[in-house]
Design a protein around this motif. Structure first.
Motif, PDB file in Angstrom:
ATOM      1  N   ILE A 103       0.837  -1.201   0.000  1.00 21.04           N
ATOM      2  CA  ILE A 103       0.000   0.000   0.000  1.00 21.04           C
ATOM      3  C   ILE A 103       0.873   1.252   0.000  1.00 21.04           C
ATOM      4  O   ILE A 103       0.659   2.178  -0.792  1.00 21.04           O
ATOM      5  N   ILE A 104       1.868   1.286   0.882  1.00 18.99           N
ATOM      6  CA  ILE A 104       2.735   2.462   0.978  1.00 18.99           C
ATOM      7  C   ILE A 104       3.512   2.673  -0.315  1.00 18.99           C
ATOM      8  O   ILE A 104       3.656   3.809  -0.797  1.00 18.99           O
ATOM      9  N   GLY A 137      -8.678  -2.583   1.857  1.00 21.45           N
ATOM     10  CA  GLY A 137      -7.494  -2.503   2.707  1.00 21.45           C
ATOM     11  C   GLY A 137      -7.428  -1.260   3.569  1.00 21.45           C
ATOM     12  O   GLY A 137      -6.539  -1.144   4.428  1.00 21.45           O
ATOM     13  N   LEU A 138      -8.341  -0.329   3.366  1.00 25.15           N
ATOM     14  CA  LEU A 138      -8.293   0.949   4.081  1.00 25.15           C
ATOM     15  C   LEU A 138      -8.534   0.773   5.576  1.00 25.15           C
ATOM     16  O   LEU A 138      -7.827   1.357   6.405  1.00 25.15           O
ATOM     17  N   GLU A 144      -1.345   2.114   9.682  1.00 21.40           N
ATOM     18  CA  GLU A 144      -0.226   2.479   8.815  1.00 21.40           C
ATOM     19  C   GLU A 144      -0.622   3.592   7.832  1.00 21.40           C
ATOM     20  O   GLU A 144       0.175   4.486   7.532  1.00 21.40           O
ATOM     21  N   ILE A 145      -1.862   3.533   7.354  1.00 21.66           N
ATOM     22  CA  ILE A 145      -2.320   4.526   6.378  1.00 21.66           C
ATOM     23  C   ILE A 145      -2.491   5.895   7.036  1.00 21.66           C
ATOM     24  O   ILE A 145      -2.077   6.918   6.476  1.00 21.66           O
ATOM     25  N   PHE A 230      -9.810   7.676  10.950  1.00 22.87           N
ATOM     26  CA  PHE A 230      -9.124   8.735  10.213  1.00 22.87           C
ATOM     27  C   PHE A 230      -9.406  10.116  10.795  1.00 22.87           C
ATOM     28  O   PHE A 230      -9.162  11.130  10.148  1.00 22.87           O
ATOM     29  N   ASN A 231      -9.859  10.128  12.034  1.00 18.54           N
ATOM     30  CA  ASN A 231     -10.203  11.384  12.697  1.00 18.54           C
ATOM     31  C   ASN A 231      -9.009  12.325  12.831  1.00 18.54           C
ATOM     32  O   ASN A 231      -9.161  13.542  12.783  1.00 18.54           O
ATOM     33  N   SER A 232      -7.814  11.777  12.969  1.00 15.86           N
ATOM     34  CA  SER A 232      -6.632  12.623  13.188  1.00 15.86           C
ATOM     35  C   SER A 232      -6.096  13.218  11.900  1.00 15.86           C
ATOM     36  O   SER A 232      -5.219  14.090  11.939  1.00 15.86           O
ATOM     37  N   THR A 233      -6.578  12.763  10.743  1.00 16.57           N
ATOM     38  CA  THR A 233      -6.103  13.324   9.484  1.00 16.57           C
ATOM     39  C   THR A 233      -6.853  14.614   9.185  1.00 16.57           C
ATOM     40  O   THR A 233      -7.942  14.863   9.690  1.00 16.57           O
ATOM     41  N   ARG A 234      -6.254  15.436   8.346  1.00 13.67           N
ATOM     42  CA  ARG A 234      -6.967  16.616   7.854  1.00 13.67           C
ATOM     43  C   ARG A 234      -8.030  16.124   6.884  1.00 13.67           C
ATOM     44  O   ARG A 234      -7.716  15.465   5.897  1.00 13.67           O
TER      45      ARG A 234
END
Length: 303
Positions: A103-104, A137-138, A144-145, A230-234
């Motif tokens: 993925i990365i 895979g999300l 990791e994502i 995904f709360n910590s992402t912008r």
């Protein structure tokens, strides 16, 4: 601190996300100024030279969604912007999501502008991304994502449907057409004419009323889990219904990505329209199953 960040607003919930239904989120305060500014990048692709655009910054984004939630239509709207390259559903290929390392590696190639599709605008892209379904895979590799997104400054655009029942109709109809190929022996997930839309919508699926409530709960839980992980992402949150009825939402998206404002267009045509009772073959069973439940509103919502 805020529970869920939405561009221009900050959302807070009561209790845990597992008990939260996404229609009950309330706006309570504004985000920090830093959260509003997308990270600027200056990729140096190995497959071509950015030439005179090398000094132009690029914003990274990912559209996080579920199948049959309008992401294909939304992506065509984004790609109508002269400076946006959204590269489709790249993790539909299993090998690319087989493990976190794969993925990365794929993300690195996309965000270095070394991923080529018909949407690629190459050297002069101002925003580059793709769409990513929750079941590709999300969720499985979310730690990791999220770490990668936060480290690399990738902005997340959540796109969901409020009416999960209509989404289910679209899922069943699309699955049927993969084999029936109603359009002259060709399967199409998206269409560009009213005639094609009418042909596909002529099929009225039978919804399993026995598992319907659990199916809706499963979809709802997937949405809530994604928002939590995904709360910590912008990020910003969009709903398909809002995009259909209020095109000013597209201005919010362009502002979120730090893009010059343009009129965004798409040639795609909506397939399933009108009263829900006209879309399925067992309306009475579905109506009886959902009446008096928290999902009853899905029977009547239209746009």
């Amino acid at each position: 601190m805020c529970g869920v960040y939405i561009y221009g607003t900050c959302l807070k919930h009561v209790g845990t996300f597992t008990k939260l239904r996404f229609h009950s989120i309330h706006v309570v305060e504004k985000p920090s100024l830093e959260a509003q500014v997308p990270t600027l990048h200056y990729p140096q692709p190995v497959s071509f030279s950015r030439s005179e655009c090398a000094a132009n910054p690029v914003r990274f984004f990912a559209i996080l969604s579920m199948q049959r939630s309008g992401s294909g239509w939304f992506e065509t709207l984004l790609n109508s912007h002269i400076n946006v390259s959204s590269n489709g559903e790249i993790f539909s290929v299993v090998d690319r999501r087989r493990n976190a390392s794969n993925i990365i590696q794929t993300l690195e190639k996309v965000y270095n502008l070394d991923w080529f599709t018909s949407a690629s605008k190459n050297e002069c892209s101002a925003a580059v991304g793709f769409k990513w379904m929750l079941n590709q895979g999300l969720i499985e590799h979310h730690r990791e994502i999220v770490e990668y997104f936060n480290h690399q400054g990738v902005s997340s655009i959540f796109l969901f449907r409020r009416n999960l029942l209509r989404r289910l109709v679209s899922v069943l109809a699309n699955s049927y057409d993969r084999y029936a190929k109603l359009l002259n022996g060709t399967h199409k997930s998206h269409v560009h004419s009213e005639q094609e839309a009418a042909a596909l919508s002529s099929y009225k699926p039978i919804i399993n009323s026995t598992s319907l409530i659990s199916d809706l709960k499963e979809a709802e839980t997937a949405v809530i889990s994604a928002l939590e992980y995904f709360n910590s992402t912008r990020h910003m949150v969009l709903y398909y219904e809002d995009l259909v009825t209020n095109r000013t939402k597209l201005k919010d998206v362009q502002e979120f990505l730090g893009l010059p404002q343009m009129e965004l267009t798409s040639g795609q045509v909506k397939i399933h329209k009108g009263s829900f009772s006209d879309l399925v073959n067992n309306w009475d069973d579905v109506n009886k199953t959902l009446n008096g439940t928290g999902y009853e509103r899905f029977l009547h919502d239209d746009y």
